[in-house]
Structures are given as structure tokens and as C-alpha cells.
Design a protein around this motif. Structure first.
Motif, PDB file in Angstrom:
ATOM      1  N   SER A 194       0.806  -1.219   0.000  1.00 49.27           N
ATOM      2  CA  SER A 194       0.000   0.000   0.000  1.00 49.27           C
ATOM      3  C   SER A 194       0.846   1.279   0.000  1.00 49.27           C
ATOM      4  CB  SER A 194      -0.916   0.005   1.228  1.00 49.27           C
ATOM      5  OG  SER A 194      -0.127  -0.044   2.410  1.00 49.27           O
ATOM      6  N   LYS A 195       2.170   1.166   0.017  1.00 50.29           N
ATOM      7  CA  LYS A 195       3.034   2.357   0.056  1.00 50.29           C
ATOM      8  C   LYS A 195       2.842   3.187  -1.214  1.00 50.29           C
ATOM      9  CE  LYS A 195       5.778   3.151   2.816  1.00 50.29           C
ATOM     10  NZ  LYS A 195       5.672   3.999   4.012  1.00 50.29           N
ATOM     11  N   TYR A 196       2.960   4.510  -1.078  1.00 51.13           N
ATOM     12  CA  TYR A 196       2.692   5.392  -2.212  1.00 51.13           C
ATOM     13  C   TYR A 196       3.781   5.362  -3.269  1.00 51.13           C
ATOM     14  CZ  TYR A 196       5.745   8.868   0.078  1.00 51.13           C
ATOM     15  OH  TYR A 196       6.805   9.524   0.661  1.00 51.13           O
ATOM     16  N   HIS A 197       4.944   4.812  -2.951  1.00 52.55           N
ATOM     17  CA  HIS A 197       5.940   4.533  -3.983  1.00 52.55           C
ATOM     18  C   HIS A 197       6.774   3.329  -3.571  1.00 52.55           C
ATOM     19  CE1 HIS A 197       9.603   5.983  -1.997  1.00 52.55           C
ATOM     20  NE2 HIS A 197       8.908   7.000  -1.571  1.00 52.55           N
ATOM     21  N   SER A 198       7.352   2.665  -4.545  1.00 53.78           N
ATOM     22  CA  SER A 198       8.210   1.490  -4.340  1.00 53.78           C
ATOM     23  C   SER A 198       7.533   0.389  -3.517  1.00 53.78           C
ATOM     24  CB  SER A 198       9.533   1.914  -3.689  1.00 53.78           C
ATOM     25  OG  SER A 198      10.128   2.983  -4.392  1.00 53.78           O
ATOM     26  N   PRO A 199       6.232   0.131  -3.734  1.00 53.94           N
ATOM     27  CA  PRO A 199       5.560  -0.918  -2.953  1.00 53.94           C
ATOM     28  C   PRO A 199       6.134  -2.296  -3.267  1.00 53.94           C
ATOM     29  CG  PRO A 199       4.169  -0.263  -4.778  1.00 53.94           C
ATOM     30  CD  PRO A 199       5.355   0.686  -4.768  1.00 53.94           C
ATOM     31  N   GLY A 200       6.254  -3.122  -2.243  1.00 52.63           N
ATOM     32  CA  GLY A 200       6.690  -4.504  -2.409  1.00 52.63           C
ATOM     33  C   GLY A 200       8.176  -4.693  -2.644  1.00 52.63           C
ATOM     34  N   LEU A 201       8.940  -3.616  -2.702  1.00 51.99           N
ATOM     35  CA  LEU A 201      10.378  -3.741  -2.926  1.00 51.99           C
ATOM     36  C   LEU A 201      11.120  -3.929  -1.603  1.00 51.99           C
ATOM     37  CD1 LEU A 201      11.059  -1.047  -5.683  1.00 51.99           C
ATOM     38  CD2 LEU A 201      10.574  -3.496  -5.936  1.00 51.99           C
ATOM     39  N   TRP A 202      12.240  -4.628  -1.679  1.00 54.15           N
ATOM     40  CA  TRP A 202      13.099  -4.825  -0.514  1.00 54.15           C
ATOM     41  C   TRP A 202      14.001  -3.617  -0.345  1.00 54.15           C
ATOM     42  CZ3 TRP A 202      12.283  -8.460   2.987  1.00 54.15           C
ATOM     43  CH2 TRP A 202      11.507  -9.560   2.621  1.00 54.15           C
ATOM     44  N   THR A 203      14.269  -3.289   0.906  1.00 49.10           N
ATOM     45  CA  THR A 203      15.100  -2.135   1.212  1.00 49.10           C
ATOM     46  C   THR A 203      15.707  -2.283   2.595  1.00 49.10           C
ATOM     47  OG1 THR A 203      15.158   0.290   0.984  1.00 49.10           O
ATOM     48  CG2 THR A 203      13.269  -0.663   2.192  1.00 49.10           C
ATOM     49  N   ASN A 204      16.415  -1.247   3.030  1.00 52.63           N
ATOM     50  CA  ASN A 204      17.028  -1.261   4.356  1.00 52.63           C
ATOM     51  C   ASN A 204      15.951  -1.318   5.445  1.00 52.63           C
ATOM     52  OD1 ASN A 204      17.084   1.461   2.904  1.00 52.63           O
ATOM     53  ND2 ASN A 204      16.873   2.047   5.043  1.00 52.63           N
ATOM     54  N   SER A 205      16.380  -1.449   6.676  1.00 50.45           N
ATOM     55  CA  SER A 205      15.466  -1.709   7.797  1.00 50.45           C
ATOM     56  C   SER A 205      14.372  -0.670   7.954  1.00 50.45           C
ATOM     57  CB  SER A 205      16.260  -1.807   9.098  1.00 50.45           C
ATOM     58  OG  SER A 205      17.265  -2.782   9.000  1.00 50.45           O
ATOM     59  N   CYS A 206      14.715   0.605   7.760  1.00 51.47           N
ATOM     60  CA  CYS A 206      13.752   1.673   7.992  1.00 51.47           C
ATOM     61  C   CYS A 206      14.204   2.929   7.255  1.00 51.47           C
ATOM     62  CB  CYS A 206      13.652   1.943   9.498  1.00 51.47           C
ATOM     63  SG  CYS A 206      12.573   3.310   9.955  1.00 51.47           S
ATOM     64  N   CYS A 207      13.250   3.698   6.762  1.00 46.41           N
ATOM     65  CA  CYS A 207      13.519   4.982   6.103  1.00 46.41           C
ATOM     66  C   CYS A 207      12.477   5.985   6.564  1.00 46.41           C
ATOM     67  CB  CYS A 207      13.396   4.881   4.593  1.00 46.41           C
ATOM     68  SG  CYS A 207      14.386   3.659   3.798  1.00 46.41           S
ATOM     69  N   GLY A 208      12.780   7.241   6.368  1.00 42.49           N
ATOM     70  CA  GLY A 208      11.780   8.249   6.683  1.00 42.49           C
ATOM     71  C   GLY A 208      12.340   9.646   6.624  1.00 42.49           C
ATOM     72  N   HIS A 209      11.580  10.566   7.202  1.00 42.68           N
ATOM     73  CA  HIS A 209      11.916  11.984   7.179  1.00 42.68           C
ATOM     74  C   HIS A 209      11.758  12.561   8.579  1.00 42.68           C
ATOM     75  CE1 HIS A 209      10.048  10.867   3.304  1.00 42.68           C
ATOM     76  NE2 HIS A 209      11.044  11.559   2.796  1.00 42.68           N
ATOM     77  N   PRO A 210      12.731  13.360   9.031  1.00 41.22           N
ATOM     78  CA  PRO A 210      12.497  14.075  10.289  1.00 41.22           C
ATOM     79  C   PRO A 210      11.429  15.144  10.093  1.00 41.22           C
ATOM     80  CG  PRO A 210      14.633  14.679   9.358  1.00 41.22           C
ATOM     81  CD  PRO A 210      14.042  13.635   8.461  1.00 41.22           C
ATOM     82  N   ARG A 211      10.696  15.397  11.129  1.00 40.37           N
ATOM     83  CA  ARG A 211       9.700  16.451  11.109  1.00 40.37           C
ATOM     84  C   ARG A 211      10.385  17.777  11.458  1.00 40.37           C
ATOM     85  NH1 ARG A 211       5.827  12.649  14.772  1.00 40.37           N
ATOM     86  NH2 ARG A 211       4.908  11.460  13.055  1.00 40.37           N
ATOM     87  N   PRO A 212       9.769  18.893  11.105  1.00 38.13           N
ATOM     88  CA  PRO A 212      10.343  20.169  11.543  1.00 38.13           C
ATOM     89  C   PRO A 212      10.560  20.177  13.059  1.00 38.13           C
ATOM     90  CG  PRO A 212       8.639  20.545   9.917  1.00 38.13           C
ATOM     91  CD  PRO A 212       8.603  19.071  10.255  1.00 38.13           C
ATOM     92  N   ASN A 213      11.684  20.686  13.482  1.00 34.16           N
ATOM     93  CA  ASN A 213      12.082  20.774  14.896  1.00 34.16           C
ATOM     94  C   ASN A 213      12.372  19.418  15.528  1.00 34.16           C
ATOM     95  OD1 ASN A 213      11.770  23.659  14.920  1.00 34.16           O
ATOM     96  ND2 ASN A 213       9.564  23.304  15.003  1.00 34.16           N
ATOM     97  N   GLU A 214      12.630  18.393  14.731  1.00 30.83           N
ATOM     98  CA  GLU A 214      13.000  17.074  15.229  1.00 30.83           C
ATOM     99  C   GLU A 214      14.399  16.741  14.705  1.00 30.83           C
ATOM    100  OE1 GLU A 214      10.895  12.700  15.454  1.00 30.83           O
ATOM    101  OE2 GLU A 214      10.796  13.745  13.524  1.00 30.83           O
ATOM    102  N   THR A 215      15.272  16.250  15.572  1.00 29.34           N
ATOM    103  CA  THR A 215      16.596  15.871  15.094  1.00 29.34           C
ATOM    104  C   THR A 215      16.478  14.640  14.203  1.00 29.34           C
ATOM    105  OG1 THR A 215      17.148  14.361  16.894  1.00 29.34           O
ATOM    106  CG2 THR A 215      17.664  16.727  17.247  1.00 29.34           C
ATOM    107  N   THR A 216      17.436  14.488  13.318  1.00 29.95           N
ATOM    108  CA  THR A 216      17.405  13.348  12.407  1.00 29.95           C
ATOM    109  C   THR A 216      17.577  12.046  13.177  1.00 29.95           C
ATOM    110  OG1 THR A 216      18.310  14.804  10.709  1.00 29.95           O
ATOM    111  CG2 THR A 216      18.367  12.449  10.251  1.00 29.95           C
TER     112      THR A 216
END
Length: 172
Positions: free
Chosen positions: A52-74
Motif C-alpha cells: 500500500s506504500k505510495y511509492h516502491s511498494p513490495g520492494l526490498w530495502t534497508n530496515s527503515c527509512c523516513g523523514h524528520p519532522r520540523p524541529n526534530e533531530t534526524t
């Protein structure tokens, strides 16, 4: 709930913020992270992205990905998303940064300044979020190199870009 990303320049200096989907449509460079986890035998813990992911559904990848939110450290964002996606708490450290731009299959763009984190997770107990992850697997370095070479269409573009850069740093 709308989610915002941190817009950055080529040097990862903050220049603003934008709603996440809009940033991907308009090809705006934003801050991101990729977490690579190893198990007790130094196997890579990979996730298969939910269908159901909006891009790259069903593909294998590293353990976790994402984006920091404003005012959140990476670092805090990477730990937060690892818990939200995999249901685990893990110590990680940043080992690399990379910038890339790639047009995706659905007209979206990945234009990211990506902070790469590495960590060890030896419990092998997960509480996977089915909205994010379809499956996980542990793969040793040699098998993973061969599989990426033989089946590149089964992996996300960022994994194929980052994996060769980090494997030399890992000393496994």
C-alpha cells in the motif's frame, strides 16, 4: 494528518518546510534518513515495503527509512520511525550522508539529503506495522550482494545506491 518535511539545500542547510507529498510532487530537496540494522550474526535486516506504500511498494530495502519532522533531530526521527515501523528500540549511529534525486514510477520524486544510520539489533523480536512493512528477512553480506546483482528490480533505488557505500565501512 498532514506530515511536513524539512526542505534543505545541497549542503543540508534548512531552507523551509513543506507538506511531504507536495515536496515529492514538486521535486523539492528535503532531509531524510535510512537505517541499516544488523543482527547478532552481522546479517542485514531488510524490510519489504508494504504493497500500500505510495511509492516502491513490495520492494526490498534497508530496515527503515523516513523523514524528520520540523524541529526534530534526524537521530530522534530515525529512532521514532524504527519503532513506528518495526516496533523496536535500537541504538544507532550516523555513518554517512548522501544526496540523490530520482524520478519514481508514479511521477513523484525522491530528492533527498539522506543521513545513513547503522545499528545492531539482536533480539529478533519485531512488532511490524503492516501499513509500512509486508515482511522482513535477515541476509548475509555475500548473499545480499549476489541477490542485488541478480535481481536489482526487487530493491529500492536508494538501497542499491547506499548499500555499496556502506558495506566497506561495516568491516563484516
Amino acid at each position: 494528518m498532514e506530515e511536513y518535511v524539512i526542505l534543505v539545500d545541497q549542503n543540508d542547510q534548512e531552507i523551509g518546510e513543506m507538506e511531504k507529498q507536495e515536496a515529492h510532487v514538486l521535486n523539492k530537496k528535503h532531509r531524510a534518513f535510512s537505517v541499516f540494522l544488523l543482527d547478532e550474526n552481522n546479517n542485514f535486516i531488510l524490510q519489504q515495503r508494504a504493497l500500500s506504500k505510495y511509492h516502491s511498494p513490495g520492494l526490498w530495502t534497508n530496515s527503515c527509512c523516513g523523514h524528520p519532522r520540523p524541529n526534530e533531530t534526524t537521530l530522534n526521527a530515525a529512532k521514532r520511525r524504527t519503532f513506528e515501523e518495526m516496533g523496536i528500540h535500537v541504538d544507532i549511529q550516523e555513518i554517512l550522508q548522501i544526496s540523490y534525486q530520482e524520478k519514481l514510477e508514479n511521477g513523484l520524486w525522491e530528492n533527498e539529503f539522506d543521513h545513513i544510520f547503522i545499528g545492531k539489533y539482536t533480539d529478533n523480536k519485531f512488532n511490524l506495522n503492516p501499513n509500512e512493512i509486508k515482511a522482513i528477512k535477515n541476509v548475509n553480506l555475500v548473499e545480499l550482494e549476489m541477490d542485488v546483482q541478480n535481481n536489482p528490480d526487487q530493491y529500492t533505488f536508494w538501497f542499491k545506491l547506499i548499500f555499496p557505500k556502506i558495506k566497506d565501512k561495516l568491516k563484516i
